[in-house]
Scaffold this active site. Sequence first.
Site, PDB file in Angstrom:
ATOM      1  N   SER A 289      14.372  40.870  18.138  1.00 54.28           N
ATOM      2  CA  SER A 289      15.518  41.835  18.140  1.00 54.28           C
ATOM      3  C   SER A 289      15.505  42.630  19.305  1.00 54.28           C
ATOM      4  O   SER A 289      14.550  42.721  20.255  1.00 54.28           O
ATOM      5  CB  SER A 289      14.510  42.707  17.085  1.00 54.28           C
ATOM      6  OG  SER A 289      15.290  44.150  17.052  1.00 54.28           O
TER       7      SER A 289
ATOM      8  N   TYR B 106       6.909  47.684  13.149  1.00 52.97           N
ATOM      9  CA  TYR B 106       7.985  46.733  13.033  1.00 52.97           C
ATOM     10  C   TYR B 106       8.373  46.118  14.297  1.00 52.97           C
ATOM     11  O   TYR B 106       8.443  44.934  14.599  1.00 52.97           O
ATOM     12  CB  TYR B 106       9.609  47.214  12.494  1.00 52.97           C
ATOM     13  CG  TYR B 106      10.719  46.218  12.642  1.00 52.97           C
ATOM     14  CD1 TYR B 106      10.708  44.840  11.931  1.00 52.97           C
ATOM     15  CD2 TYR B 106      11.564  46.624  13.432  1.00 52.97           C
ATOM     16  CE1 TYR B 106      11.653  43.968  12.317  1.00 52.97           C
ATOM     17  CE2 TYR B 106      12.634  45.637  13.666  1.00 52.97           C
ATOM     18  CZ  TYR B 106      12.875  44.281  13.079  1.00 52.97           C
ATOM     19  OH  TYR B 106      13.692  43.646  13.435  1.00 52.97           O
TER      20      TYR B 106
ATOM     21  N   LYS C  83       7.597  41.997  16.261  1.00 57.33           N
ATOM     22  CA  LYS C  83       8.730  41.205  17.230  1.00 57.33           C
ATOM     23  C   LYS C  83       8.235  40.917  18.594  1.00 57.33           C
ATOM     24  O   LYS C  83       8.017  39.784  19.164  1.00 57.33           O
ATOM     25  CB  LYS C  83       9.922  41.789  17.147  1.00 57.33           C
ATOM     26  CG  LYS C  83      10.646  42.062  15.986  1.00 57.33           C
ATOM     27  CD  LYS C  83      11.090  40.666  15.203  1.00 57.33           C
ATOM     28  CE  LYS C  83      11.598  40.600  13.892  1.00 57.33           C
ATOM     29  NZ  LYS C  83      11.768  39.278  13.309  1.00 57.33           N
TER      30      LYS C  83
END
Length: 341
Positions: free
Chosen positions: A126, A151, A155
């Site tokens: 991302s 979150y 990544k």
Amino acid sequence: MDKILVTGGLGFIGSHTVVELQNEGYEVVIIDDLSNSSITVLDGITAITGKKPLFEKLDLKEKSGVEAFFAKHHDIKGVIHFAASKAVGESVQEPLLYYENNISTLVYILKELKKLPEASFIFSSSCTVYGQADELPITENAPVKQAESPYGNTKQIGEEIISDTCKVAPNMKAIALRYFNPVGAHETVNIGELPIGVPQNLVPFITQTAIGLREQLSVFGDDYPTPDGTCIRDYIHVVDLAKAHVIALKRLLENKNKANYETFNLGTGTGSSVLEVVKSFEKVSGKKLNYKIVGRREGDVISAYADTTKANDELGWKTKLSLDDAMRSAWKWEQKVRGNN
């Protein structure tokens, strides 16, 4: 053709990627635990491609289940790994859930791939790894900033784990694809975005508001240093995004990669503000959207859009579909889902 595992293959981006893989003749096996997707997506994929992919319901947090899967499917040539929890707000409230679900599952899959004679791995990453970038557009050389959420951190950590593994596993090649903002639906509207509960993303919130499921769209802040005061993002049509995964996978399978770990940005290269997205929707749908400007939302970066030069030149991939195309397909999908054709 080669057998490819797609984890989270019934999710939004996963399902569109399965379609593109099958259209290219690959044999696809999907793993999904159905925690954030629906088994009906399998019918949508089959309706588009004329071929039903193999499907195994499996929770990748179960290490023994992952081992058993690879023992059964020992002829897997490549993995596209989508399966992960992805709600930023929820990750702040439930960090351990996110670390367990997004990190342990990755580790279990990589452990199995290390045992194979050769393995090609595509990671769903991302643009959140860049945070608020110092320069726009954002290139792959932009510094990875401290994550704004658990979150985002999963990544970053995920990319580090893959990079470290590739350094010591000569049989492994991997590409991390850093997405900007995927939107839209397949032109057949047999598959699209199916958010569970209140949508976390702008476009499904727009379409749900337009169809009457939500009372009003909140636009978070109109006092940012942007042309119309609202945040700017790079909205990429999910079909363009899916095609990039197939091209990246082929790069690895055909040994065209320049290193055994590479990163690519996937976006359009153009930023669109929240109000520009609203206007695009109103134009293609012919509907006036009920929206209200409210205060800023914590953690929102002002502006983020991709420099796509590397993906264009190295992968030979370019986006073909516009924001209007994406909004039109998202609206048709919303109408189909709600039975308002």
